[in-house]
Design a protein around this motif. Structure first.
Motif, PDB file in Angstrom:
ATOM      1  N   VAL A  86       1.370   0.915 -14.107  1.00  0.00           N
ATOM      2  CA  VAL A  86       2.184   1.234 -15.274  1.00  0.00           C
ATOM      3  C   VAL A  86       2.682   2.666 -15.097  1.00  0.00           C
ATOM      4  CG1 VAL A  86       2.247   1.455 -17.778  1.00  0.00           C
ATOM      5  CG2 VAL A  86       0.826  -0.321 -16.720  1.00  0.00           C
ATOM      6  N   SER A  87       3.995   2.807 -14.945  1.00  0.00           N
ATOM      7  CA  SER A  87       4.607   4.111 -14.673  1.00  0.00           C
ATOM      8  C   SER A  87       5.488   4.510 -15.852  1.00  0.00           C
ATOM      9  CB  SER A  87       5.465   4.046 -13.403  1.00  0.00           C
ATOM     10  OG  SER A  87       4.704   3.563 -12.297  1.00  0.00           O
TER      11      SER A  87
ATOM     12  N   THR B 221       1.753   7.606 -13.595  1.00  0.00           N
ATOM     13  CA  THR B 221       1.404   6.234 -13.213  1.00  0.00           C
ATOM     14  C   THR B 221      -0.093   6.018 -13.271  1.00  0.00           C
ATOM     15  OG1 THR B 221       3.331   5.968 -11.769  1.00  0.00           O
ATOM     16  CG2 THR B 221       1.459   4.521 -11.349  1.00  0.00           C
ATOM     17  N   VAL B 222      -0.488   4.891 -13.845  1.00  0.00           N
ATOM     18  CA  VAL B 222      -1.889   4.486 -13.853  1.00  0.00           C
ATOM     19  C   VAL B 222      -1.979   3.117 -13.193  1.00  0.00           C
ATOM     20  CG1 VAL B 222      -1.702   3.482 -16.173  1.00  0.00           C
ATOM     21  CG2 VAL B 222      -3.944   4.113 -15.278  1.00  0.00           C
TER      22      VAL B 222
ATOM     23  N   ALA C  76       2.370   7.042  -6.825  1.00  0.00           N
ATOM     24  CA  ALA C  76       1.477   8.148  -7.180  1.00  0.00           C
ATOM     25  C   ALA C  76       2.120   9.517  -6.955  1.00  0.00           C
ATOM     26  CB  ALA C  76       0.184   8.039  -6.386  1.00  0.00           C
ATOM     27  N   GLN C  77       3.134   9.564  -6.089  1.00  0.00           N
ATOM     28  CA  GLN C  77       3.777  10.830  -5.744  1.00  0.00           C
ATOM     29  C   GLN C  77       5.026  11.131  -6.568  1.00  0.00           C
ATOM     30  OE1 GLN C  77       4.473  10.246  -1.558  1.00  0.00           O
ATOM     31  NE2 GLN C  77       2.281  10.296  -1.054  1.00  0.00           N
ATOM     32  N   GLN C  78       5.417  10.222  -7.466  1.00  0.00           N
ATOM     33  CA  GLN C  78       6.639  10.421  -8.244  1.00  0.00           C
ATOM     34  C   GLN C  78       6.406  11.435  -9.369  1.00  0.00           C
ATOM     35  OE1 GLN C  78       9.581   8.998  -7.043  1.00  0.00           O
ATOM     36  NE2 GLN C  78       7.995   8.660  -5.488  1.00  0.00           N
ATOM     37  N   SER C  79       6.975  12.614  -9.228  1.00  0.00           N
ATOM     38  CA  SER C  79       6.730  13.684 -10.196  1.00  0.00           C
ATOM     39  C   SER C  79       7.376  13.418 -11.557  1.00  0.00           C
ATOM     40  CB  SER C  79       7.246  15.011  -9.636  1.00  0.00           C
ATOM     41  OG  SER C  79       8.647  14.940  -9.382  1.00  0.00           O
TER      42      SER C  79
ATOM     43  N   ASP D 176       0.833  -1.204   0.000  1.00  0.00           N
ATOM     44  CA  ASP D 176       0.000   0.000   0.000  1.00  0.00           C
ATOM     45  C   ASP D 176       0.869   1.257   0.000  1.00  0.00           C
ATOM     46  OD1 ASP D 176      -2.541   1.447   0.330  1.00  0.00           O
ATOM     47  OD2 ASP D 176      -1.771   1.909   2.331  1.00  0.00           O
ATOM     48  N   ALA D 177       1.934   1.250   0.810  1.00  0.00           N
ATOM     49  CA  ALA D 177       2.852   2.391   0.861  1.00  0.00           C
ATOM     50  C   ALA D 177       3.548   2.586  -0.485  1.00  0.00           C
ATOM     51  CB  ALA D 177       3.882   2.181   1.963  1.00  0.00           C
TER      52      ALA D 177
END
Length: 224
Positions: free
Chosen positions: A211-212, A200-201, A193-196, A186-187
């Motif tokens: 998929v990033s 990512t979907v 999601a926070q990787q600028s 989960d983390a």
């Protein structure tokens, strides 16, 4: 309410293996619980490879060679797939499966721990696509390590990000060791999601897939 597992099984029923050897591998994996990608996840990954034209691929977690074989079939005979595994018994079985299908010129197995720097892997970079499908507790560590080996606008695919749906009810997982592992997954999802530098979907296919896609350098500059 439709059960997620039932829906996944429904989707899996529409996929088919390319040859008899792969069918045998699927049957063996199901019988003795060898961790291989679910059919619908594998089918999507093959489509992603075809869509993007990925030819240089890195896989973290070989197991019996199932995913690397199916990626090779999608990528074509001019592809180069590096796959990392530390279990010697798995490596031997994977090598046999790969040679049976005459794909040893496409797939190269590296024996080692995917969380550590492996010179054979570094030498083969940059990669168009990286598949993370090894120890779930080490997902974030592997993402950090291998991002630098990805080409600009390359893709990192992470399997099992929903972990049998348990990430939706972390507090409901009472077994301590399992609860720790679910929290790690989960983390990792929140981390992704926070990787600028990546878009990512999260896909509800198989056991969940992320998929990033690495953003182009120009996109990085615009955001800053």
């Amino acid at each position: 309410m439709i059960d997620f597992k039932e829906l996944s099984a429904y989707a899996d029923a529409f996929t088919c293996s390319e040859n008899e050897r792969l069918k045998q591998m699927e049957q063996k994996a199901a019988a003795i619980y060898i961790p291989i990608m679910q059919p619908s996840s594998m089918a999507f990954l093959q489509q992603l490879i075809r869509w993007t034209g990925a030819r240089r691929i890195l896989e973290l977690g070989t197991a019996i060679g199932y995913s690397s074989i199916r990626m090779a079939l999608a990528a074509g005979s001019d592809a180069s797939i590096i796959t990392v595994e530390r279990d010697q018994a798995m490596i031997e079985e994977a090598r046999q499966n790969i040679e049976t299908l005459n794909l040893q010129h496409v797939i190269h197995i590296v024996c080692g721990d995917a969380t550590e720097e492996l010179q054979e892997v570094v030498a083969a970079a940059p990669f168009d696509l990286i598949l993370i499908d090894a120890a779930k507790a080490q997902y974030e560590r592997m993402f950090h390590r291998y991002t630098q080996l990805l080409r600009e606008e390359g893709i990192i695919v992470t399997d099992n990000v929903f972990f049998h749906g348990l990430v939706c009810d972390v507090d409901g997982v009472k077994k301590r060791q399992l609860n720790r592992l679910v929290k790690k997954v989960d983390a990792y999802n929140h981390f992704l999601a926070q990787q600028s530098d990546f878009d990512t979907v999260f896909l509800t296919v198989g056991d969940g897939m992320a998929v990033s896609t690495m953003k182009a350098h120009g996109a990085h500059r615009e955001e800053r």
